[in-house]
Scaffold this active site. Sequence first.
Site, PDB file in Angstrom:
ATOM      1  N   ASP A  52      73.877 -12.906  32.678  1.00  0.00           N
ATOM      2  CA  ASP A  52      73.482 -13.166  34.053  1.00  0.00           C
ATOM      3  C   ASP A  52      74.575 -13.949  34.769  1.00  0.00           C
ATOM      4  O   ASP A  52      75.384 -14.624  34.137  1.00  0.00           O
ATOM      5  CB  ASP A  52      72.165 -13.946  34.077  1.00  0.00           C
ATOM      6  CG  ASP A  52      71.292 -13.582  35.255  1.00  0.00           C
ATOM      7  OD1 ASP A  52      71.826 -13.012  36.231  1.00  0.00           O
ATOM      8  OD2 ASP A  52      70.084 -13.863  35.215  1.00  0.00           O
ATOM      9  N   ARG A  98      74.684  -5.040  36.761  1.00  0.00           N
ATOM     10  CA  ARG A  98      73.507  -5.246  37.592  1.00  0.00           C
ATOM     11  C   ARG A  98      73.989  -5.824  38.922  1.00  0.00           C
ATOM     12  O   ARG A  98      74.619  -6.894  38.950  1.00  0.00           O
ATOM     13  CB  ARG A  98      72.522  -6.212  36.926  1.00  0.00           C
ATOM     14  CG  ARG A  98      71.263  -6.491  37.779  1.00  0.00           C
ATOM     15  CD  ARG A  98      70.532  -7.728  37.312  1.00  0.00           C
ATOM     16  NE  ARG A  98      70.074  -7.594  35.932  1.00  0.00           N
ATOM     17  CZ  ARG A  98      69.908  -8.637  35.104  1.00  0.00           C
ATOM     18  NH1 ARG A  98      70.193  -9.852  35.504  1.00  0.00           N
ATOM     19  NH2 ARG A  98      69.482  -8.433  33.879  1.00  0.00           N
TER      20      ARG A  98
END
Length: 305
Positions: free
Chosen positions: A132, A182
């Site tokens: 992330d 992402r």
Amino acid sequence: MDALSRDFFLFLSKNRGLNFMAKRWGKSIATGNIIGGIDFDSSIKHIQQLNKNGIQVTVDHLGEFVMDEQVARERTQECIRTIETIAAKNLQTQVSVKLTSLGLDIDMNLVRENMHEIMKVASAHNILVTIDMENESRCEATLELFRELKQQYEQIGTVIQAYLYRSEADLQDLNELQPFIRLVKGAYKESAQVAHTEKEDIRENFKKLIRKQLEGGNYTAIATHDDEMVEFTKQLVKEDGIAKDQFEFQMLYGMRTKTQQVLKNEGYNVRIYMPYGDDWYGYFMRRLAEKPSNISFALKGLTKK
């Protein structure tokens, strides 16, 4: 007004008193609505139901900014246990990790060691791990470690945030790795020196990144609740003849559930980002800061029977 709402929710996300109360008394409200559960085992039934409906999942053990080496190692082992459980129960689930929870702010060698431990297990079970992205000050270190790990492990991806000025150049630099990315709007408070602050500027950059990543032939997760971004992606792939198996839409657990199912019924890959753990309050406030209109979807989720 959007800027004021964003600053308000980011302010709330850092309130220690509210965070303490949320951990102590709010877990039963959040579980099954905003988070899967207070631990991974209690989240499994929710994952299985989503999988049954044809929707895949990414799980994230909540917690970041760890400054204790022992805690960072414990977080690493929690991630490994989660991966092993996913494999044992044959869940259609991936894992997302925050490097600050694994020791990024303590020592680069520590976080590198922890990520190698995780990736060895993830690779053995063919389960993708997404690193992330956190705030801009940690962006370069995050991408540096991602590049290093990508040389050795195939089952690894990372995140690019549309509100950062640097993101288009970062995407270009990563392209040779054919990365899984992402794409997100971005949820941390950043200065105008490093990030777009106007909603329309962020949207236009988001569209640019979607086009660049998809036309580069790389698998892409478009993580958004914004209908404009969804429709832009649909039109782009139709015009360019991009296959539906080259990308997926990602949305947050407990929000836009009808939209998720509609997209799935239309033949698109849909994945739900499902956090778990008791540190849910800060996560929830940042999601509201990212898109204040999410509050209406969240309140519906919190009050549903």
